[in-house]
Each structure stands twice: as C-alpha cells, then as structure tokens.
Design an enzyme around this catalytic site. Structure first.
Site, short mmCIF file in Angstrom:
data_model
loop_
_atom_site.label_atom_id
_atom_site.label_comp_id
_atom_site.label_asym_id
_atom_site.label_seq_id
_atom_site.Cartn_x
_atom_site.Cartn_y
_atom_site.Cartn_z
N VAL A 263 -14.06 59.01 0.32
CA VAL A 263 -15.27 58.62 0.30
C VAL A 263 -15.44 59.09 1.58
CG1 VAL A 263 -16.74 56.48 0.53
CG2 VAL A 263 -14.45 56.85 -0.48
N ASP A 372 -8.17 44.53 -9.01
CA ASP A 372 -7.87 45.25 -8.00
C ASP A 372 -8.30 44.90 -6.63
OD1 ASP A 372 -6.08 47.16 -6.84
OD2 ASP A 372 -7.63 48.86 -7.37
N ASN A 377 -10.51 46.74 -0.61
CA ASN A 377 -10.89 46.93 -1.16
C ASN A 377 -12.52 46.38 -1.03
OD1 ASN A 377 -10.10 48.72 -2.99
ND2 ASN A 377 -9.29 48.12 -4.49
#
Length: 500
Positions: A263, A372, A377
């Site tokens: 990212v 997840d 996250n």
C-alpha cells in the site's frame, strides 16, 4: 443559201448561250456556297431560299426561251444534284465544290462552332470510353421512316421500356448472385476479422457475486461475441499504453505491506487529494488468480459507502497487477499502542468496539462476511475506526468459497470447516482483537495461548470492568450460537456510556 447561213448562225448563238447559262449557274452556285460558308463561320446561318433569289440574267425574249428549252436536256442529266444546289439544302462547303473532285478526307458530320466569342473552357472535351456494367444490351431496331410520327414515338417509348426492363432483370440477376455468395460464406469468419473485432470490443462486464439483485447488472451485452475471441482478450488494460498509476498519481511513500500486496500513499494529479493505492506484489497471469484478486474490489463495490468502512474509489489492471484506489487513513489499529506509551482506556475500547460493530452489522445486512477482522485491517481516520481489507470476504449463504483469514483470530469451527455461522465468525474475531488491544501486545503463535483463546478461556484483565470482560467471553464463546450478533452487540447496555 441565206437560210442555211441563218441556221448556222442561230446554232452558234444557241451554243454560246448554253455555255453562258451554264457559266452563270456555276457562278451563282459558287457564290451561294461561299455566302453560306461565311455565314456558318460567323454563326449567322439562316435558311436561304435560292428559289426567291432574283436572277441577273432574266429575259423575256423568245430567244431566251429557246435557250431555256435547249438547256432542259442538260438539266435532266444533272438531276437531283442541281436541284439540291438550287434549293440550298447544303449547310456547309466541301472541297469538291471548289475543285470538282471527290472528297475522301472531310467527314460527313462536322462539328462546326456556332459563334466567334465561344470560350475554349466551355468546349466539350473528349472522354475516355466508360466500361459498360450491363451483362447484355439490345440493339435498337431501325424503324422505317415511312410511318407516321405517332408510330415512331410509340416505338421509341417501347424501346426505352424494353431497355429499362432489361436493366432491371440484369440488376436482379446480379443481386441474386451476390446474395448467394453471401449465403455461402455466412458461417465463415476469418481470423483477422475476429482479431479486429476483439480489439474494438470493450472489456468484459464481470459479474459481481456480492450483489443480491443482479437483474440488470448481470447482463453482458457482448457476452455472445466474446466466446469467439476469448483468447484475444487482453489480461490487463492500461488505457492508451501509458502507466495509469504513474500518469494519474504521484507516489509519496509506502505505508503498508502484506503477503500479497503493498500500500502506497499517493497524490492524485487531477484533484490534488491524497489516496491510498494498493497493488498486488506478484503478477497475475492466470484467470483464476485475477478473479480471486478481484473479490476484494467487488465486495467493496457491492457494499458501497459507510462511515466505518474504508472508502473504495477505483481499480484497474496494469502490467498484470491489480491496483485499487482506496481512502487514505491515518494509521491502523495495530499501530495505536506504539503511538502512545499509555494503555488504551476502556472508553476508547468501547468506542472502537461500537464503531466496528456498526460496520459488521452493515456488512452482514448485505449478506457478506468479512472473515479477516484483526487490528491490521482496522484503520483510524480523524478518530473514526474503519474496517478494511475485504480480500477474504464471502457470502453468508455459502454460495462462494470460504477462505479463512489469520488463524490467530479464527474460531475453532472454521478450522473444522463448519461454515454454518459465518457472521458469528466476525464477532469472535472482533473479541480477539479487543483482547489484544487491552493486553497491549500482539498475539503470539504459542499453541497454549491459541487453544485458550479458541476455547474462550481468557485470563483476568486488570484495570477493566467485569462487565467488559464478560462481554468479551461471550463474544469468544466456543459455541457460535451463544455469541451475540452484530445487532445484539450494538444494543448491549455497556455502550450506553458512549452514546449521546
């Protein structure tokens, strides 16, 4: 004797008169011809009647009558040639009129100019012969000129009608041949035509498996044509050949990395705003790999906007890699303990739990399970928690394959391949995430610790209320049926302290 001499003298005078008459006629003929020729040259030709021309040698004497009677024989021999000359029917002069010799050079139909001020630009230019396209043509019959005008008019119209009908028949024959040739080649499509059609065809319309109602979105208008040229479809698209990532964005720095992606914090050149662009670390050559990578994009697109879910903007394939343009957040939840030496307060924990519970409730209402949920996250932007990374998302109705996330945050039923309560899996993962946040250190790969967590056996958490610890044990219960749903979790009385 005198009578004989008189007859001889009369015969001589008669002969001389005949010669003079012939000479005068010849002169008059030449004068008329020259006059008509000059009139032709100046475009002033008019029909001249030589019958009305006054004669210069008119005589009413008997002697002249004798001369005229004697010359009748000569006139009969000249026949129609002299009468035509006297009537002035010739409109042009020929060389034989001067030299009395046959003319084998001058054409019969001469195109004489009819004026002095005619420009050469307006004169007709010769054209090359045009190739006839008709298969057959009829010769026009020569009609007799003895008939009346009406008969000739009818015959000409009849010939025109016959010619038109013949042309129509010819066109029909040619049309039938072309149609027959096209019918014979209907089933054949050349490879060049297929390749050209595929290059001009837009990219395929992918079916989004996370959309509940696909009555309109499931239709691909070019689906019946792509089956012929599936091998010609490009595996990636990059616009006009340039890198879309480098053209549209200015890369600032890397802000995250995982097993399959990285990212970057970027600045979009068009609007001047900051975004996060996530792209796969390895090239995706196989169609199955590309479809698997697209699951996150399709899940985010199907969910739409929510204040507690990371925003999705765009995605594309470039250089066999998937690029996803996302909302830029400040940091992840896993970086929160590192940014502050102090432990997270219970109120902050309740705020985080409440906001992620709202995100899970929204996701579950869409029929999707995240699978997840973990600190890496969960992102924070301006004090608001946002759930991201939907790479393992699936459908609650088990219509899609289930891919488990991080095993440290998974309940035991997932490891046992029991997928009956996928929404409760997210509740379990949220409980483990809060437990790790309270503990202040990431979970280890220790077998004993992992088994205790999956069994719901939590040690005491000093500094926190028993009500919070009891809620965490309920969320991490071994039996998924005893775990609360996202809706029930939002209605828990513990969150009354942060409401309002």
């Amino acid at each position: 004797m005198f009578e004989k001499n008189g007859r001889t003298l009369l015969a001589k005078r008669k002969t001389q008169g005949t010669i003079k008459t012939r000479a005068s006629k010849k002169i008059r003929k030449m004068e008329g011809t020259l006059e008509r020729h000059s009139l032709l040259q100046f475009g002033q030709l008019s029909k001249i009647s030589f019958e009305n021309r006054p004669s210069s040698n008119v005589a009413s004497s008997a002697f002249q009558g004798l001369l005229d009677s004697d010359s009748s024989e000569l006139r009969n021999q000249l026949g129609s040639a002299d009468s035509d000359a006297n009537c002035g029917e010739k409109d042009f002069i020929l060389s034989q009129d001067f030299f009395c010799t046959p003319d084998y050079i001058t054409p019969d139909n001469q195109n004489l100019m009819s004026g002095l001020d005619i420009s050469k630009d307006h004169s007709p230019c010769p054209r090359s012969p045009v190739k006839l396209n008709t298969v057959k043509s009829k010769r026009c019959r020569q009609e007799s000129f003895t008939g009346n005008h009406s008969n000739s008019t009818w015959s000409s119209k009849h010939r025109v009608d016959e010619q038109e009908n013949d042309d129509i028949d010819t066109d029909e024959v040619m049309g039938d041949k072309l149609q027959a040739n096209q019918t014979e080649r209907t089933g054949y499509v050349s490879q060049a035509a297929v390749a050209l059609r595929c290059r001009a065809m837009p990219p395929p319309c992918l079916k989004n498996p996370y959309v509940l109602n696909q009555s309109e979105t499931a239709t691909d208008p070019f689906g019946h044509q792509r089956s012929k040229c599936a091998s010609f479809l490009p595996v990636s698209t990059s616009g006009d050949g340039l890198s879309r990532y480098l053209t549209d964005f200015h890369e600032i720095r890397q802000i995250g990395a995982g097993h399959f992606s990285r990212v970057f914090k970027v600045l979009k050149r068009m609007d001047g705003c900051l975004y996060a662009v996530k792209h796969s670390t390895r090239k995706l050559y196989l169609d199955s790999e590309r479809r698997k990578a697209m699951m996150e994009v399709q899940a985010l697109a199907a969910l739409g906007f929510h204040e507690n879910i990371v925003g999705y903007y765009s995605s594309w394939f470039e250089n066999e890699q998937l690029y996803i343009q996302l909302e830029l957040c400040d940091h992840s939840l896993s970086a929160l303990p590192k940014k502050s030496s102090l432990k997270v307060s219970e109120r902050e924990i309740l705020v985080i739990m409440h906001q992620i519970a709202k995100a899970l409730h929204f996701v579950h209402e869409k029929g999707i399970a995240h699978l997840d949920v973990k600190p890496d996250n969960i992102y924070i932007k301006n004090g608001v928690c946002k759930l991201g990374d939907f790479g393992c998302a699936t459908r609650l109705d088990k219509s899609l394959p289930v891919e488990e996330g991080d095993a440290r945050y998974m309940p035991q039923e997932i490891l046992n391949e029991d997928y009956e309560h996928l929404d409760k899996v997210d509740i379990f993962s949220l409980g483990v995430t809060v437990y790790e946040l309270i503990k202040g250190s990431p979970l280890t790969e220790s077998r004993n610790q992992s088994l205790n967590i999956k069994e719901g056996k939590l040690p005491l958490l000093p500094g926190h209320s028993l009500q919070l610890q009891q809620l965490l044990k309920t969320m991490m219960d071994r039996d998924p049926k005893r775990r609360p749903s996202a809706r029930e979790l939002l209605d828990h009385p513990m969150f009354d302290r942060i409401r309002g």
